[in-house]
Design an enzyme around this catalytic site. Structure first.
Site, PDB file in Angstrom:
ATOM      1  N   SER A   1       7.968 -35.056 -87.178  1.00 48.02           N
ATOM      2  CA  SER A   1       8.641 -34.028 -87.961  1.00 48.02           C
ATOM      3  C   SER A   1       8.776 -34.551 -89.385  1.00 48.02           C
ATOM      4  O   SER A   1       9.403 -35.590 -89.610  1.00 48.02           O
ATOM      5  CB  SER A   1      10.020 -33.747 -87.354  1.00 48.02           C
ATOM      6  OG  SER A   1      10.733 -32.850 -88.165  1.00 48.02           O
TER       7      SER A   1
ATOM      8  N   LYS B   1       4.719 -31.444 -87.614  1.00 46.99           N
ATOM      9  CA  LYS B   1       5.704 -30.399 -87.905  1.00 46.99           C
ATOM     10  C   LYS B   1       6.230 -30.631 -89.313  1.00 46.99           C
ATOM     11  O   LYS B   1       6.563 -31.759 -89.674  1.00 46.99           O
ATOM     12  CB  LYS B   1       6.806 -30.473 -86.854  1.00 46.99           C
ATOM     13  CG  LYS B   1       8.157 -29.930 -87.256  1.00 46.99           C
ATOM     14  CD  LYS B   1       9.061 -29.789 -86.041  1.00 46.99           C
ATOM     15  CE  LYS B   1      10.517 -30.008 -86.400  1.00 46.99           C
ATOM     16  NZ  LYS B   1      11.418 -29.887 -85.240  1.00 46.99           N
TER      17      LYS B   1
ATOM     18  N   LYS C   1       8.962 -29.281 -92.308  1.00 42.37           N
ATOM     19  CA  LYS C   1      10.155 -28.480 -92.601  1.00 42.37           C
ATOM     20  C   LYS C   1       9.852 -27.542 -93.759  1.00 42.37           C
ATOM     21  O   LYS C   1       9.225 -27.961 -94.750  1.00 42.37           O
ATOM     22  CB  LYS C   1      11.317 -29.405 -92.986  1.00 42.37           C
ATOM     23  CG  LYS C   1      11.776 -30.303 -91.853  1.00 42.37           C
ATOM     24  CD  LYS C   1      12.527 -29.516 -90.826  1.00 42.37           C
ATOM     25  CE  LYS C   1      13.130 -30.411 -89.766  1.00 42.37           C
ATOM     26  NZ  LYS C   1      13.823 -29.656 -88.726  1.00 42.37           N
TER      27      LYS C   1
ATOM     28  N   ASP D   1       9.046 -25.676 -89.326  1.00 45.65           N
ATOM     29  CA  ASP D   1      10.425 -25.526 -88.826  1.00 45.65           C
ATOM     30  C   ASP D   1      11.322 -25.089 -89.981  1.00 45.65           C
ATOM     31  O   ASP D   1      11.456 -25.810 -90.971  1.00 45.65           O
ATOM     32  CB  ASP D   1      10.924 -26.848 -88.230  1.00 45.65           C
ATOM     33  CG  ASP D   1      12.314 -26.727 -87.604  1.00 45.65           C
ATOM     34  OD1 ASP D   1      12.882 -25.615 -87.592  1.00 45.65           O
ATOM     35  OD2 ASP D   1      12.828 -27.763 -87.114  1.00 45.65           O
TER      36      ASP D   1
ATOM     37  N   GLU E   1       9.303 -22.545 -85.963  1.00 41.81           N
ATOM     38  CA  GLU E   1      10.535 -22.890 -85.248  1.00 41.81           C
ATOM     39  C   GLU E   1      11.744 -22.309 -85.985  1.00 41.81           C
ATOM     40  O   GLU E   1      11.885 -22.472 -87.193  1.00 41.81           O
ATOM     41  CB  GLU E   1      10.623 -24.421 -85.170  1.00 41.81           C
ATOM     42  CG  GLU E   1      11.768 -24.967 -84.354  1.00 41.81           C
ATOM     43  CD  GLU E   1      11.724 -26.508 -84.286  1.00 41.81           C
ATOM     44  OE1 GLU E   1      10.671 -27.102 -84.581  1.00 41.81           O
ATOM     45  OE2 GLU E   1      12.766 -27.098 -83.956  1.00 41.81           O
TER      46      GLU E   1
ATOM     47  N   ASP F   1      14.999 -23.108 -81.423  1.00 43.72           N
ATOM     48  CA  ASP F   1      15.679 -24.411 -81.339  1.00 43.72           C
ATOM     49  C   ASP F   1      17.188 -24.119 -81.310  1.00 43.72           C
ATOM     50  O   ASP F   1      17.777 -23.921 -80.237  1.00 43.72           O
ATOM     51  CB  ASP F   1      15.252 -25.263 -82.551  1.00 43.72           C
ATOM     52  CG  ASP F   1      16.025 -26.564 -82.721  1.00 43.72           C
ATOM     53  OD1 ASP F   1      16.952 -26.824 -81.945  1.00 43.72           O
ATOM     54  OD2 ASP F   1      15.719 -27.349 -83.649  1.00 43.72           O
TER      55      ASP F   1
ATOM     56  N   LYS G   1      16.425 -29.639 -76.779  1.00 40.18           N
ATOM     57  CA  LYS G   1      17.111 -30.844 -77.245  1.00 40.18           C
ATOM     58  C   LYS G   1      18.242 -31.099 -76.269  1.00 40.18           C
ATOM     59  O   LYS G   1      19.088 -30.219 -76.056  1.00 40.18           O
ATOM     60  CB  LYS G   1      17.681 -30.651 -78.655  1.00 40.18           C
ATOM     61  CG  LYS G   1      16.629 -30.635 -79.749  1.00 40.18           C
ATOM     62  CD  LYS G   1      17.264 -30.480 -81.114  1.00 40.18           C
ATOM     63  CE  LYS G   1      16.189 -30.417 -82.187  1.00 40.18           C
ATOM     64  NZ  LYS G   1      16.745 -29.911 -83.466  1.00 40.18           N
TER      65      LYS G   1
ATOM     66  N   GLY H   1      13.934 -33.519 -81.589  1.00 41.48           N
ATOM     67  CA  GLY H   1      14.588 -34.782 -81.946  1.00 41.48           C
ATOM     68  C   GLY H   1      15.726 -34.532 -82.909  1.00 41.48           C
ATOM     69  O   GLY H   1      15.773 -33.489 -83.568  1.00 41.48           O
TER      70      GLY H   1
HETATM   71  O1  OSB Z   1      15.503 -28.843 -86.305  1.00 39.21           O
HETATM   72  O2  OSB Z   1      14.366 -30.214 -85.188  1.00 39.21           O
HETATM   73  C1  OSB Z   1      15.206 -30.002 -86.051  1.00 39.21           C
HETATM   74  C2  OSB Z   1      16.248 -33.283 -87.740  1.00 39.21           C
HETATM   75  C3  OSB Z   1      17.545 -32.991 -88.052  1.00 39.21           C
HETATM   76  C4  OSB Z   1      18.054 -31.754 -87.716  1.00 39.21           C
HETATM   77  C5  OSB Z   1      17.273 -30.801 -87.087  1.00 39.21           C
HETATM   78  C6  OSB Z   1      15.968 -31.076 -86.764  1.00 39.21           C
HETATM   79  C7  OSB Z   1      15.439 -32.337 -87.122  1.00 39.21           C
HETATM   80  C8  OSB Z   1      14.064 -32.732 -86.900  1.00 39.21           C
HETATM   81  C9  OSB Z   1      13.815 -34.198 -86.756  1.00 39.21           C
HETATM   82  O3  OSB Z   1      13.140 -31.971 -86.932  1.00 39.21           O
HETATM   83  C10 OSB Z   1      13.154 -34.563 -85.495  1.00 39.21           C
HETATM   84  C11 OSB Z   1      13.143 -36.055 -85.298  1.00 39.21           C
HETATM   85  O4  OSB Z   1      14.099 -36.601 -84.698  1.00 39.21           O
HETATM   86  O5  OSB Z   1      12.198 -36.690 -85.714  1.00 39.21           O
HETATM   87 MG    MG Z   2      14.305 -27.515 -85.309  1.00 37.55          MG
END
Ligand code: OSB
Ligand code: MG
Length: 376
Positions: free
Chosen positions: A136, A162, A164, A190, A215, A240, A264, A292
């Site tokens: 991510s 992935k 953001k 995401d 996402e 999510d 999660k 995660g």
């Molecule tokens: O939405 O998946 C998410 C990190 C912080 C808060 C929300 C998210 C995330 C990640 C990180 O996408 C995933 C990781 O632990 O590498």
């Molecule tokens: Mg997410």
């Protein structure tokens, strides 16, 4: 098993690289480790709440409060605890606060497995010996920096990329990734609930990019509008934030709000509920993957165990420890055994021990709770 002692440690671990999402920028992880002790065995669980309620309603402080005031006193009063599922009546009495419950339940699962001499993956019904993982990537200051990160993650062998996104940093960066690395890279976005139905036309511009999924585009507590959006988008939606339970999953799947679910463990209140969501999705032909929350090695180990279940067919977000930490708190760090692939540990419980020195280095506060001894 009679739980004799429960310990709460608050840890602060600086991230190697700041992690930015549509809701903010994280520089360090501030979280709670729960340790439960019984007859010389110790089980470990990790809370995935962030210091402030910007991802969901929980925070590090609310997790501490719910654990100290409500959950721990009740668990220490229990006469017997044969299986982690026996925590259910206690958990049912407290509404919400799923990350607090998950941290405690995770520790009890680890303890239960260590006492029984089986791996957590086996105890949950896992069938895979290895799992594929993705990465991510947070929002970067410029598209060039994002492209560098994507390139290095592809080189490291991650099985899913992935990225953001947020309003103002979405279509252009995703197009730039496709232009630079081609249409075959397994790529997704995401949004962490940064859009509304007013953005339908804007989000439609992502459709030609052939993303694996988008996402959580809409509000963190929405299911219904996501169904409307999915009716307009060809890109599959993956929920999510909106999914807290198997009941939420059922509603979202039944109305067509989601085609894939990010599970999660913390967000859904623990491994027991995570497994229920997995099983329901399997029966409906909905693939799942493990999300995660920038976990330490303890949370990562729990994520690896649940990812060994058969319907986790899409690579999850459980990257190796060294992507996030200079030094992790587990004795062995989570590492690739082949590019993009982690081995599922076969040892008892989570299969990772604690690196006491590293653990103590990050601890900022500790509290212990003992079973009351009745003396007549
Ligand atoms: O939405 O998946 C998410 C990190 C912080 C808060 C929300 C998210 C995330 C990640 C990180 O996408 C995933 C990781 O632990 O590498
Ligand atoms: Mg997410």
């Amino acid at each position: 098993m009679l739980i004799e002692q429960i310990k709460l440690d608050r840890l602060q671990m600086p991230l190697k690289h700041p992690f930015e999402t549509s809701f903010g920028r994280l520089m360090k992880r501030d979280f709670i480790v729960v340790s439960v002790q019984s007859e010389g065995f110790i089980g470990f669980g990790e809370s995935t709440a962030f210091p402030l309620p910007f991802y969901n309603e929980e925070s590090t402080e609310t997790v501490l409060y719910i654990l100290k005031e409500l959950l721990i006193p009740q668990v220490l009063k229990m006469e017997k605890l044969k299986h982690p599922g026996d925590l259910d009546p206690i958990f049912q009495s407290v509404k919400g606060h799923r990350m607090a419950k998950a941290a405690l339940e995770g520790a009890v699962w680890d303890l239960y497995c260590k006492k029984s001499g089986i791996s957590l993956a086996k105890a949950l019904g896992g069938t895979k010996g290895e799992i594929d993982v993705g990465v991510s990537i947070g929002i970067e200051p410029t598209i060039e920096e994002l492209l560098d990160r994507v390139g290095s993650c592809i080189d490291h062998g991650y099985k899913k990329i992935k990225v953001k996104i947020k309003p103002g940093f979405d279509v252009k960066p995703m197009e730039a990734i496709r232009d630079r690395f081609g249409m075959d890279v397994p790529l997704m976005a995401d949004a962490n609930s940064a859009y509304t139905l007013q953005d339908i036309d804007h989000l439609k511009q992502l459709d030609p990019l052939n993303l694996m999924m988008i996402e959580q585009p809409l509000a963190y507590d929405d299911i219904i509008d996501h169904a409307t959006l999915q009716g307009e988008l060809s890109t599959p939606i993956c929920l999510d934030e909106s999914i807290h339970s198997v009941e939420d999953a059922r509603k979202a799947v039944e109305i067509g709000a989601t085609k894939i679910i990010n599970i999660k463990v913390g967000r859904v209140g623990g491994l027991t509920e995570a497994k229920k969501i997995h099983d329901y999705c399997q029966s409906m032909g909905i693939p799942v993957w493990c999300g995660g929350m920038l976990e330490s090695g303890i949370g990562r180990a729990h994520n690896i165990a649940i990812s060994s279940l058969g319907n986790f067919t899409i690579p999850g977000d459980t990257s190796p420890s060294d992507r996030y930490w200079k030094q992790d708190i587990t004795d062995a760090e989570v590492q690739f055994y082949k590019p993009g692939v982690l081995k599922v540990p076969e040892g008892p419980g989570i299969g990772y021990g604690i690196n006491e020195q590293a653990f103590n280095h990050y601890v900022v506060h500790t509290e212990s709770f003992q079973k009351m001894k009745v003396i007549n």
